[in-house]
Design a protein around this motif. Structure first.
Motif, PDB file in Angstrom:
ATOM      1  N   GLN A 423       0.818  -1.227   0.000  1.00 50.57           N
ATOM      2  CA  GLN A 423       0.000   0.000   0.000  1.00 50.57           C
ATOM      3  C   GLN A 423       0.849   1.274   0.000  1.00 50.57           C
ATOM      4  O   GLN A 423       0.518   2.253  -0.648  1.00 50.57           O
ATOM      5  N   ARG A 430       0.786   6.522  -7.028  1.00 50.21           N
ATOM      6  CA  ARG A 430      -0.451   7.191  -7.454  1.00 50.21           C
ATOM      7  C   ARG A 430      -0.365   8.683  -7.261  1.00 50.21           C
ATOM      8  O   ARG A 430      -0.897   9.461  -8.040  1.00 50.21           O
ATOM      9  N   GLY A 702       0.043   3.162  13.333  1.00 49.58           N
ATOM     10  CA  GLY A 702       1.042   2.277  13.890  1.00 49.58           C
ATOM     11  C   GLY A 702       2.221   2.022  12.975  1.00 49.58           C
ATOM     12  O   GLY A 702       3.018   1.130  13.216  1.00 49.58           O
ATOM     13  N   TYR A 703       2.301   2.815  11.897  1.00 53.32           N
ATOM     14  CA  TYR A 703       3.477   2.671  11.048  1.00 53.32           C
ATOM     15  C   TYR A 703       4.662   3.329  11.730  1.00 53.32           C
ATOM     16  O   TYR A 703       4.525   4.372  12.356  1.00 53.32           O
TER      17      TYR A 703
ATOM     18  N   ARG B 109       0.058   0.059  16.882  1.00 54.21           N
ATOM     19  CA  ARG B 109      -0.009  -0.898  15.789  1.00 54.21           C
ATOM     20  C   ARG B 109      -0.755  -2.159  16.206  1.00 54.21           C
ATOM     21  O   ARG B 109      -1.541  -2.713  15.444  1.00 54.21           O
ATOM     22  N   LEU B 125      -5.578   5.759  -2.019  1.00 64.05           N
ATOM     23  CA  LEU B 125      -5.850   4.323  -1.943  1.00 64.05           C
ATOM     24  C   LEU B 125      -7.364   4.076  -1.985  1.00 64.05           C
ATOM     25  O   LEU B 125      -8.146   4.873  -1.468  1.00 64.05           O
ATOM     26  N   GLU B 129      -7.907  -0.884  -0.219  1.00 61.77           N
ATOM     27  CA  GLU B 129      -6.485  -0.653   0.036  1.00 61.77           C
ATOM     28  C   GLU B 129      -6.262   0.121   1.329  1.00 61.77           C
ATOM     29  O   GLU B 129      -5.274  -0.101   2.032  1.00 61.77           O
ATOM     30  N   GLU B 132      -6.373  -2.410   3.835  1.00 59.31           N
ATOM     31  CA  GLU B 132      -5.177  -3.262   3.735  1.00 59.31           C
ATOM     32  C   GLU B 132      -3.939  -2.570   4.307  1.00 59.31           C
ATOM     33  O   GLU B 132      -2.984  -3.218   4.730  1.00 59.31           O
ATOM     34  N   LEU B 133      -3.980  -1.260   4.278  1.00 59.93           N
ATOM     35  CA  LEU B 133      -2.900  -0.493   4.869  1.00 59.93           C
ATOM     36  C   LEU B 133      -2.641  -0.973   6.299  1.00 59.93           C
ATOM     37  O   LEU B 133      -1.508  -1.015   6.765  1.00 59.93           O
ATOM     38  N   VAL B 134      -3.746  -1.324   6.987  1.00 62.09           N
ATOM     39  CA  VAL B 134      -3.644  -1.780   8.364  1.00 62.09           C
ATOM     40  C   VAL B 134      -3.411  -3.294   8.428  1.00 62.09           C
ATOM     41  O   VAL B 134      -2.593  -3.775   9.203  1.00 62.09           O
ATOM     42  N   GLU B 136      -1.872  -5.122   6.482  1.00 62.67           N
ATOM     43  CA  GLU B 136      -0.511  -5.487   6.100  1.00 62.67           C
ATOM     44  C   GLU B 136       0.433  -5.518   7.295  1.00 62.67           C
ATOM     45  O   GLU B 136       1.432  -6.219   7.277  1.00 62.67           O
ATOM     46  N   ILE B 137       0.138  -4.689   8.306  1.00 64.70           N
ATOM     47  CA  ILE B 137       1.089  -4.626   9.417  1.00 64.70           C
ATOM     48  C   ILE B 137       0.529  -5.196  10.720  1.00 64.70           C
ATOM     49  O   ILE B 137       1.214  -5.215  11.727  1.00 64.70           O
ATOM     50  N   ARG B 176     -11.187   0.269   8.659  1.00 63.77           N
ATOM     51  CA  ARG B 176      -9.737   0.297   8.758  1.00 63.77           C
ATOM     52  C   ARG B 176      -9.313   0.148  10.217  1.00 63.77           C
ATOM     53  O   ARG B 176      -8.347  -0.534  10.534  1.00 63.77           O
ATOM     54  N   LYS B 180      -7.681  -4.573  12.241  1.00 60.56           N
ATOM     55  CA  LYS B 180      -6.565  -5.174  12.959  1.00 60.56           C
ATOM     56  C   LYS B 180      -7.053  -5.925  14.197  1.00 60.56           C
ATOM     57  O   LYS B 180      -6.266  -6.500  14.913  1.00 60.56           O
TER      58      LYS B 180
END
Lengths: 793, 258
Positions: A423, A430, A702-703, B109, B125, B129, B132-134, B136-137, B176, B180
């Motif tokens: 993402q 984009r 949380g990134y 997270r 996004l 997506e 999925e941003l969340v 994914e991690i 979103r 998680k």
């Protein structure tokens, strides 16, 4: 109509907005200031130098026509004066000689010029620096050119040993003088000015006449012209008059060595003044466009509010335009100030460099006006695009929180590619694709900066290459010897017999004027042996060219000046001896980077001149370690006019390159780096500001810091990587254009593809990018996440 | 993929039994003397003054109070977005006040979901997506499609935020946040930018997440009527909790009007 009390808050907002973006505003103002500074400084330099030169020429009555002749009776002067267009005529005696300076192994070539026994010369006055004038009754007094005296630290009253016409004389230096005729001097046969290796001495007319057997005669006429005079007509009339007396062809001031050099240098500055400032202004306009477009985006609500209150589009637009103009105006004012300061600082250096005895300091007023208007104009042009968008904003829409930017179209562009990505990478791609023009602008901006850096690097390499080609490939001699007059071949054997001399090659230099239709050039033919080893003629592939039986091999730039191709022929007007006019075919082109020589087979040259076996110069290869011994012996050979050492010539060239117009390349190199960094940094800052909200959201989700930095810097990385090949391309072509600008008739700067310079330029951009990236990502760690979310856009 | 199958998935990371009755659970958060001051000296603003609080796991808590009363500040500190000036914040057996930035990132997270008034979706996004941003991690995420189905957006997976209405965008934001399977879901004025009907639909989703996934939900709002759906209501004023109300029978979001 708005009352003044209503305008005030907007004005206050303007001030606060400026304060808020002070960092970026200052950076842009500095770029504008540099552009305007260059404009003001260079225009000022050009104006000051031209004015000073003209005033010097006029005040000291520099001749406009020079007419060398073998021996003409003094009464011819009256006839010269009667030629239509001639204002004044003066005659003098000019002789070649050599000077021995204590502590120097070799004699130095000298030119001796006469001054009237009584009174001032009508033309060619001198500027006294120290000492006194000549005493007409004393036969052994001389005035010496200041730059030469300074180069050798000669003291007044010092004895000088001068060989004139083969006789040694002891002279006394009674004064040091400057002359507009000798701002530049070069050793005979050389093109690069060198104060130390060419002496100019003035003696009284009667003393010089005695030494050169020219009593009651002259061998050079000087003319000044009336305003209406036509130069070509005057030259023709003078030639008609002097030919019976061995006239060698009159020429105008533009063909005079010193003047040609000074004019070329001033012209070079003029070209830079035209080319450089617009580059800076265009970049500033681009940066302003970015900043203002961002500000309008962020201030949608304020704009909507103003419109809702009843401000018209023009009033709102003017409000933002004022901001742009304020930055541009501040930059322009700063630039004017810096320009004056830099001009004043540089003009002193230039005066010294050009050896003007005084300075007419002048700032070109039009440069200020042009500089300020150009700055305001380009800034406004850059922002007009943005203001158009502002006009289309509807108040109600502007008051709502901004709708999310539409990415549905840009997403389609790279659907296949994004399918494979995570993402975060998708976000990068984009966003880049959503505003392709802006991405293209950033890429183009960075690429231009890199191109500029690259072309400067290429130019540096070009100067190196010019040195290398000239002194390693073409001229491989250790010294060259010039004879006083054409000699029989046994002069060569005399040199060959000297202990310590390994090899000697014969040369003959003949002054000529080359013509092809309306193109002409004052030059000299260089006659060389069939397969000369010490002074070689090389083609563009670096292969030695043989000189065929008859025909000229021209330096490429000269072929361009004369607009001639191999296979065609040139009219060659010989300016010595019987002065034959010949038609000689051009058989080849030679690669040279210094001067514009014309080569011809020595035997063929002598055949054409009907003087078999004559030489007037020789190239020497000397056994290492025995130079001093050879020089000592050369010193005692009376028919040698001068000896020039390759090492000294190289030194003179290097000095020339590092001063004057040549030094401008360092300034431009530095500017190029500043621009590159400025654009990269600005791109990073804008990306950071525009994405503050997204980046904060990622952090909240949380990134980690490094993952968020990836989104911010990934964009910068893509732009940088796209910019590098484009920058290579731009730099490649730009280097040819700039090399052309730096090249003068005296030397050419070659632009070639050199892989290393491309690597270095790319590395510079990557470094600028890395530093900018590091600077902006630092901010990520420090900021307040929730504030970032609440902030506009 | 049906709604129900999503609810049968294994529970969120820290909890063995999300569907169990709320009364049997321990505290999710305990704060002691929690103080937050912005600025210093005479210009200091006391956003929180010695707040003592206990939030039980699986509760739906509504924080009410006028602007500037400290409720958002409390939410930000509990969510690991801001730090307390003094006092303690315990999350399960961790002390948030002792965590460094890296640990706070880890905490957000793994355990925390956020929903904001202005959605804060990534415009670049699509809905899927963004979720999925969340995922994914996250450690044990719901599939993105499921999370979107939970909020009733199973049909608009491939639309970009610019192609969605405000209510839809807020539901993507909720999807979103819950994808998680967070321990806690923080919502700061989640209906603030929505009309009442859309707002009720969003509250419904939040209530479902609380009830069916067992997620602790904390909602900051101006709208006093929202309190009717809470297990516990905290009334804020001047940086302090003035009153704590408990609701034995929370109302359904559909019955709330404002």
């Amino acid at each position: 109509m708005l009352g003044s009390w209503q305008v005030a808050p907007l004005t206050a907002k303007l001030g606060r907005d400026l304060w808020r973006i002070k960092g970026q505003a200052a950076a842009i103002a500095v770029v504008i200031a540099i552009g305007v500074m260059m404009q003001v400084m260079m225009a000022g330099l050009v104006a000051s130098l031209s004015e000073t030169r003209d005033a010097y020429y006029q005040g000291y009555r520099l001749a406009q026509v020079f007419a060398p002749v073998a021996r003409a009776p003094e009464n011819l002067r009256a006839e010269l004066t009667r030629i239509e267009g001639v204002a004044q005529a003066e005659t003098r005696i000019v002789g070649a000689g050599r000077v021995e300076i204590e502590g120097r192994p070799l004699p130095i070539a000298a030119r001796l010029l006469s001054l009237p026994d009584f009174g001032e010369p009508r033309l060619g006055a001198l500027f006294p620096v120290s000492g006194r004038g000549l005493d007409a009754s004393a036969r052994n007094e001389a005035l010496v050119l200041e730059s030469f005296a300074k180069a050798h630290d000669l003291k007044l009253g010092e004895p000088l040993t001068v060989t004139m016409n083969g006789h040694r004389r002891q002279l006394t230096m009674v004064g040091r003088v400057q002359s507009p005729e000798f701002l530049y001097t070069a050793a005979p046969g050389e093109l690069i000015p060198d104060d130390a290796r060419f002496a100019v001495l003035w003696m009284s007319r009667s003393a010089l006449a005695a030494n050169y057997d020219l009593d009651g005669a002259f061998n050079e006429a000087l003319l000044s012209l009336t305003r209406q005079a036509r130069l070509t007509a005057v030259l023709a009339a003078v030639d008609r008059l002097l030919t019976p007396y061995g006239g060698q062809g009159a020429y105008g001031l533009e063909d005079q060595f010193s003047n040609r050099f000074v004019s070329e240098e001033i012209k070079g500055l003029e070209v830079s003044a035209l080319v450089v400032p617009p580059i800076f202004l265009a970049i500033a306009a681009f940066l302003l466009y970015i900043v203002i477009s961002r500000m309008v985006q962020a201030e949608r609500q304020e704009i909507g509010l103003m419109k809702a209150f009843g401000y018209t589009n023009i009033e709102v637009g003017w409000h933002y335009m004022q901001l742009v103009l304020a930055i541009a105006f501040a930059g322009a004012l700063l630039g004017c100030g810096l320009g004056i300061w830099a001009g004043q600082a540089l003009i002193g250096l230039y005066t010294q460099y050009y050896k003007f005895p005084f300075l007419v300091f002048q700032m070109e007023p039009s440069a200020f006006v042009i500089g300020i208007l150009a700055a305001l104009g380009s800034a406004a042009a850059g922002s007009l695009f943005v203001l158009r968008r502002l006009v289309s904003l509807v108040p109600a829409e502007a008051m709502r929180p901004p709708a999310p930017a539409d990415f549905s179209r840009s997403a389609r562009w790279a659907q296949g590619l994004t399918g494979l990505m995570d993402q975060l990478s998708r976000m990068i791609l984009r966003r880049l694709l959503r505003q392709p023009w802006r991405m293209a602008g950033a890429v183009l901006g960075i690429a231009s900066g890199m191109g500029l850096t690259l072309s400067m690097l290429t130019i540096y390499a070009g100067f190196e290459r010019a040195l290398d080609l000239t002194f390693q490939v073409l001229d491989r001699s250790d010294a060259s010897v010039a004879f006083l007059r054409p000699m029989p071949p046994d002069a060569l054997s005399a040199l060959q017999r000297l202990p310590g001399v390994w090899q000697v090659e014969a040369q003959r230099h003949v002054p000529v004027v080359l013509r092809n239709g309306r193109h002409s050039h004052k030059s000299s033919l260089t006659g060389l042996g069939h397969q000369a080893r010490l002074l070689r003629v090389v083609d563009d592939k670096g292969r030695q060219q043989e000189l065929p039986g008859a025909g000229l091999v021209l330096a490429k730039p000269l072929a361009k000046i004369l607009n001639v191709q191999p296979g065609e022929s040139l009219r060659v007007e010989v300016r010595e001896g019987a002065r034959p006019v010949l038609q000689i075919p051009v058989v080849g082109l030679a690669e040279t980077l210094m001067g514009a020589p014309v080569y011809i087979n020595l035997e063929a040259l002598n055949r054409l001149l009907q003087q078999p076996g004559r030489i007037n110069a020789a190239a020497l290869e000397i056994e290492p370690g025995r130079e001093a011994e050879v020089y000592r012996q050369l010193k005692d050979m009376p028919l040698i006019a001068g000896v020039s050492l390759q090492a000294e010539a190289k030194q003179a060239f290097e000095t020339l390159m590092d001063q004057g117009a040549g030094a401008m390349r360092f300034v431009m190199g530095f500017m190029a780096f500043i621009i590159t960094f400025g654009i990269v940094y600005n791109a990073a800052r804008v990306a950071q500001a525009e994405r503050a909200r997204d980046l904060a959201s990622l952090q909240i989700l949380g990134y980690s810091h490094s993952e968020v930095a990836y989104v911010l810097l990934g964009e910068l990385a893509v732009i940088t990587l796209l910019a590098i090949p484009l920058g290579s391309l731009i730099g490649h072509f730009l280097s040819f254009a700039i090399a052309e600008g730096f090249s003068t008739e005296l030397y050419q700067v070659p632009a070639r593809f050199i892989p290393q310079t491309h690597g270095t330029a790319a590395l510079t951009v990557l470094c600028a990018s890395a530093v900018s990236g590091w600077l902006v990502q630092r901010g990520l760690a420090k900021r307040d996440l929730t504030a970032a979310l609440k902030s506009r856009e | 993929m049906s709604l129900l199958s999503a609810f049968k998935r294994p529970p969120a990371a820290l909890f063995d039994d999300p569907a169990a009755a709320k009364q049997q659970r321990g505290p999710a958060y305990i704060t002691r003397d929690l103080t937050k001051t912005y600025g210093e000296g005479r210009s200091a603003v006391h956003a929180l003054r010695s707040v003592d609080l206990e939030i039980t796991q699986g509760e739906l808590v509504v924080l009410l109070g006028p602007s500037g009363s400290g409720k958002s500040t409390l939410l930000n500190i509990l969510g690991g977005l801001d730090r307390a000036t003094a006092g303690q914040v315990h999350f399960l057996d961790h002390d948030l006040t002792l965590m460094n930035d890296r640990q706070l990132t880890r905490y957000r997270r793994d355990h925390v979901g956020f929903v904001f008034q202005f959605y804060n979706l990534m415009p670049s996004l699509t809905a899927r997506e963004n979720v999925e941003l969340v995922t994914e991690i996250a450690r044990q995420p719901l599939p993105a499609d499921e999370a979107l189905a939970l909020v009733g957006l199973g049909e608009r997976l491939d639309h970009f935020p610019s192609q969605l209405s405000g209510g839809e965008q807020q539901r993507v934001a909720i999807a979103r946040a819950i994808a998680k399977q967070p321990t806690v879901l923080f919502c700061d004025e989640p209906t603030g930018a929505l009309d009442s009907q859309t707002g009720r639909a969003v509250l419904r989703v939040l209530a479902d997440v609380n009830r069916k996934l067992g997620t602790t939900v904390m909602i900051v709002t101006h709208a006093a009527a929202t309190a009717a759906m809470a297990d516990k209501v905290l009334h804020f004023a001047d940086g302090q909790i003035r009153k704590v109300e408990r609701n034995a029978n929370p109302a359904a979001p559909e019955d709330i009007h404002w």
